[in-house]
Write an enzyme that holds these catalytic residues in place. Structure first.
Site, mmCIF file in Angstrom:
data_model
loop_
_atom_site.group_PDB
_atom_site.id
_atom_site.type_symbol
_atom_site.label_atom_id
_atom_site.label_comp_id
_atom_site.label_asym_id
_atom_site.label_seq_id
_atom_site.Cartn_x
_atom_site.Cartn_y
_atom_site.Cartn_z
ATOM 1 N N CYS A 1 0.744 -1.133 -0.136
ATOM 2 C CA CYS A 1 -0.086 -0.142 -0.053
ATOM 3 C C CYS A 1 0.764 1.343 0.014
ATOM 4 C CB CYS A 1 -0.859 -0.170 1.283
ATOM 5 S SG CYS A 1 -1.714 -1.413 1.613
ATOM 6 N N ARG B 1 1.936 1.087 -5.986
ATOM 7 C CA ARG B 1 2.133 0.085 -4.718
ATOM 8 C C ARG B 1 0.856 -0.569 -4.384
ATOM 9 N NH1 ARG B 1 6.940 1.891 -1.752
ATOM 10 N NH2 ARG B 1 6.221 0.343 -0.241
ATOM 11 N N TRP C 1 -3.591 -1.994 -1.156
ATOM 12 C CA TRP C 1 -3.360 -3.377 -1.904
ATOM 13 C C TRP C 1 -4.004 -4.479 -0.853
ATOM 14 C CZ3 TRP C 1 0.693 -7.705 -1.417
ATOM 15 C CH2 TRP C 1 0.451 -8.453 -2.710
ATOM 16 N N ASN D 1 0.503 1.025 6.503
ATOM 17 C CA ASN D 1 1.252 0.014 5.620
ATOM 18 C C ASN D 1 1.666 -1.189 6.279
ATOM 19 O OD1 ASN D 1 0.647 1.573 3.508
ATOM 20 N ND2 ASN D 1 2.619 2.006 2.931
ATOM 21 N N GLY D 2 1.572 -2.385 5.978
ATOM 22 C CA GLY D 2 2.171 -3.527 6.963
ATOM 23 C C GLY D 2 1.203 -4.212 7.334
ATOM 24 N N GLU E 1 12.743 -15.787 -16.091
ATOM 25 C CA GLU E 1 12.298 -14.558 -16.122
ATOM 26 C C GLU E 1 11.348 -14.098 -17.322
ATOM 27 O OE1 GLU E 1 12.117 -12.002 -14.269
ATOM 28 O OE2 GLU E 1 12.183 -10.313 -15.527
ATOM 29 N N LYS F 1 7.530 -12.717 -16.680
ATOM 30 C CA LYS F 1 7.222 -11.330 -17.167
ATOM 31 C C LYS F 1 5.667 -11.606 -18.064
ATOM 32 C CE LYS F 1 8.673 -9.282 -15.451
ATOM 33 N NZ LYS F 1 9.813 -8.913 -14.770
ATOM 34 N N GLU G 1 2.834 -12.051 -15.318
ATOM 35 C CA GLU G 1 2.430 -10.851 -14.844
ATOM 36 C C GLU G 1 1.728 -9.870 -15.756
ATOM 37 O OE1 GLU G 1 5.594 -9.248 -11.897
ATOM 38 O OE2 GLU G 1 6.565 -9.638 -13.831
ATOM 39 N N HIS H 1 11.927 -34.547 -20.058
ATOM 40 C CA HIS H 1 11.612 -35.212 -18.776
ATOM 41 C C HIS H 1 10.180 -34.987 -18.237
ATOM 42 C CE1 HIS H 1 15.610 -36.428 -18.365
ATOM 43 N NE2 HIS H 1 16.170 -35.349 -18.902
ATOM 44 N N LYS I 1 3.797 -3.439 -6.327
ATOM 45 C CA LYS I 1 5.443 -3.302 -6.437
ATOM 46 C C LYS I 1 6.155 -3.821 -5.426
ATOM 47 C CE LYS I 1 8.664 -1.758 -9.035
ATOM 48 N NZ LYS I 1 8.951 -2.639 -10.200
HETATM 49 C C1 F6R Z 1 8.392 -9.331 -11.220
HETATM 50 C C2 F6R Z 1 8.393 -8.445 -9.837
HETATM 51 C C3 F6R Z 1 8.657 -9.338 -8.805
HETATM 52 C C4 F6R Z 1 9.560 -8.856 -7.578
HETATM 53 C C5 F6R Z 1 9.788 -9.475 -6.595
HETATM 54 C C6 F6R Z 1 10.632 -8.911 -5.467
HETATM 55 O O1 F6R Z 1 8.117 -8.424 -12.407
HETATM 56 O O2 F6R Z 1 8.399 -7.329 -9.980
HETATM 57 O O3 F6R Z 1 8.601 -10.915 -8.820
HETATM 58 O O4 F6R Z 1 10.833 -9.027 -8.555
HETATM 59 O O5 F6R Z 1 8.606 -9.242 -5.708
HETATM 60 O O6 F6R Z 1 10.903 -7.615 -5.412
HETATM 61 P P1 F6R Z 1 12.266 -6.805 -4.812
HETATM 62 O O7 F6R Z 1 13.194 -6.864 -6.124
HETATM 63 O O8 F6R Z 1 11.591 -5.445 -4.826
HETATM 64 O O9 F6R Z 1 12.747 -7.314 -3.684
#
Ligand code: F6R
Length: 608
Positions: free
Chosen positions: A2, A28, A77, A103-104, A484, A488, A491, A507, A603
């Protein structure tokens, strides 16, 4: 997670500052938003479900009058309770005099709630935050700071809070524990926020709060005290990026902007860190621990999500360039495995946000065992940058779009440089190191070339827009890239995708290949290219479709995205990944999805 913004300053700026701040923080969390501001008749409050623009519209319709310039706001969030108006912040005390944003996570909220319910206090939401507001209200005896300090002494978990009270209309209180909070020092105004993007338009001067600190703002004065109410002398720091870095600069989405700015972002990551003549690298942030680095006999690279995939690339880099065994560890699992770490272990915590709760918990575990813990973090002043023994910043500027792109490229490159640093200490060959460093220096240019062919990549992306399942195949240094790439597209485009080593295909996974099933295969020129070509043939033999990422057209594939051959097996994957980032972007765009704020994501994930 949040986002919080709170304001104390000019009457006419309060709503505008809160709403603009929330918009900056929307990445966020974006399922509901709310505002509470002190007015001559008490407290004006408004909460709406959905994006901040809904809140903005509702506040504009209300045209609140008599505001005195103090208010708090939040974008949410959902963790406890669905995204509804009742669950949106701010939450109020039982008598409606005190309002709180949070937040938290409050771990012991049920226990506190039961105690308050026994006293007859009624709850109107399903949130953990409401107990904080009700508890402060219950403990309030005319001094907000005392009531807040008594409250935080009872809370367990993580909390950044901002609090206002109708009875003390000049006061705004902020509290930080295990969730970020900072104070922007503007001209005749003070802004509390969970993230610098919310204040950058108004000021670059900032005070970062530490865990266990409370800021007590009285109109234009502020005082920072500990949870024991002892005064703390804080220094004012300067944010080293400006508002442009946090705007779209003409791009349709932050994501595209962040993909496109990678050459420049990488230049910034490298600045001052390359010693080409010495075939070495230098990190100012690791100088203080250089003596300890000499005694290291094990390296652990820690992260989750995209940061874990860069850690996996880092693992390959360390194992190739040093004789010290390295392993990538996924933060949420770290505490539940026997790690055998000690003071000779170097743990590098990789995190864009520097706030990821699982990574923080794993760092704490490593510190308990005496390991040397350094950070590789993008957000300056973030929790991980503060709790580690030393560290390196990415310096790629703010990453606003929820899916990580430029941070991944920078993390991977800087991990390679960490490996060179240790490798050179152990006698990594001068000319091999120089060749590698030259490739590092040239990387921004090579990335720029892939970006130039984005129109062609868009066409390839169009051919997979209707797929529901995808495989991403890569081997050796391209295996983490396959992981990765698959993350992507999950997401951004909500397509189910699996990242696999080409070697895994036979496998079990190959059972899913049927006519039309698309596999994205990374087959650039390296030692495993022939194996990848064999995988492509296996897919084709089952009438699957193949999109190849390669240095020249692969005739067995249905389509090839041709990327430049940069002559370095270690760095080529970072070039290949740019093509995968663009594919995910364009597929999401064709599917008309919310690219910068994909569903269910946030985020920075500040809860476990
Ligand atoms: C993928 C993404 C998440 C972050 C993960 C870790 O695009 O953004 O998988 O990589 O939540 O976040 P950080 O790097 O901020 O610790």
């Amino acid at each position: 997670m949040c986002g919080i913004v709170a304001y104390s300053g000019k009457k006419e700026s309060v709503i505008n500052s809160l709403v603009t701040g929330l918009k900056r923080l929307e990445y966020r969390g974006y399922d509901s938003a709310g505002i509470a501001a002190i007015s001559s008749s008490g407290i004006y409050d408004k909460k709406t479900v959905g994006k901040v623009t809904n809140l903005e519209r509702a506040v504009l319709e209300d045209q609140p009058v008599g505001l005195n310039g103090i208010g708090i706001a939040h974008t949410r969030w959902a963790t406890h309770g669905e995204p509804t108006v009742a669950n949106a912040h701010p939450h109020a005390s039982a008598d409606g005099r005190i309002w709180v944003v949070h937040n938290g996570i409050i771990e012991n909220y049920l226990e506190i709630k039961k105690n308050l319910q026994k006293k007859g206090i009624k709850f109107t939401s399903q949130t953990d935050t409401e107990v904080v507001a009700k508890l402060i209200g219950d403990l309030y005896k005319g001094d907000l700071r005392s009531a807040v300090l008594e409250t935080v002494a009872q809370l367990k978990g993580a909390f950044a809070l901002c609090i206002i009270s109708k009875d003390e209309p000049e006061r705004l209180i902020g509290v930080k524990y295990a969730s970020p909070l900072l104070v922007g020092i503007g001209k005749d105004e003070l802004i509390i926020a969970s993230d610098a993007s919310a204040i950058i338009e108004r000021t670059k001067k900032v005070v970062y709060l530490e865990d266990g600190e409370l800021v007590d703002i009285n109109k234009s004065d502020y005082e920072v005290v500990s949870f024991q109410d002892e005064a703390i002398d804080k220094s004012v720091e300067k944010i080293d990026w400006d508002v442009d870095a946090a705007s779209k600069q003409g791009y349709e989405h932050y994501l595209l902007k962040e993909i496109m700015e990678q050459p420049e972002a990488i230049e910034n990551s490298l600045r001052g860190r390359i010693l080409l003549d010495e075939a070495d690298v230098r990190f100012g942030g690791l100088m203080d621990v250089s003596a300890r680095l000499k005694d290291i006999n094990r390296v652990v690279l820690l992260g989750v999500g995209t940061s874990y995939y860069s850690a996996k690339l880092g693992e390959l880099y360390f194992n190739a360039l040093t004789s010290i065994p390295a392993t990538a560890a996924m933060s949420p699992e770290y505490r539940y495995t026997k790690n055998n770490i000690d003071k000779n272990t170097w743990l590098i915590a990789v995190s864009q946000s520097g706030e990821t709760a699982d990574t923080i918990a794993a760092i704490e575990e490593a510190k308990r065992h005496g390991a040397l813990v350094t950070g590789l973090v993008n957000v300056v002043g973030s929790s991980i940058s503060r709790m580690t023994d030393a560290g390196v910043y990415n310096h790629t500027g703010p990453e606003i779009s929820v899916a990580s792109t430029k941070a991944f490229t920078s993390q991977s490159l800087l991990l390679l440089m960490h490996a060179i640093l240790l490798g050179r200490q152990q006698g990594l060959d001068f000319s091999a190191s120089k060749k590698l460093i030259r490739a590092v220096v040239d990387l921004p240019k090579s990335i720029g070339e892939v970006l130039k062919s984005r129109d062609l990549i868009e066409k390839v992306a169009s051919s997979i827009r209707k797929d529901n399942d995808l495989f991403y195949l890569g081997r050796q240094y391209n295996y983490p890239i396959a992981l990765e790439g698959a993350l992507k597209i999950k997401e951004l485009a909500y397509i189910h995708a699996e990242g696999l080593s080409g070697g895994e295909l036979k496998h079990g996974f190959i059972a899913l290949i049927e006519p039309g099933f698309t596999t994205i295969a990374i087959a650039t020129d390296d030692v495993v290219k022939d194996k990848m070509i064999a995988n492509i043939a296996e897919v084709k033999a089952r009438k699957g479709r193949v999109v190849a990422i390669a240095n020249e057209v692969i005739k067995q594939a249905d389509a090839t995205v041709v990327v430049p051959n940069i002559g370095s097996d270690m760095l080529q994957p970072l070039v290949n990944n740019i093509a995968l980032q663009l594919i995910a972007y364009y597929v999401a765009k064709e599917r008309k999805l919310d690219i910068d704020q994909p569903r269910n994501l946030a985020k920075s994930v500040t809860v476990e």
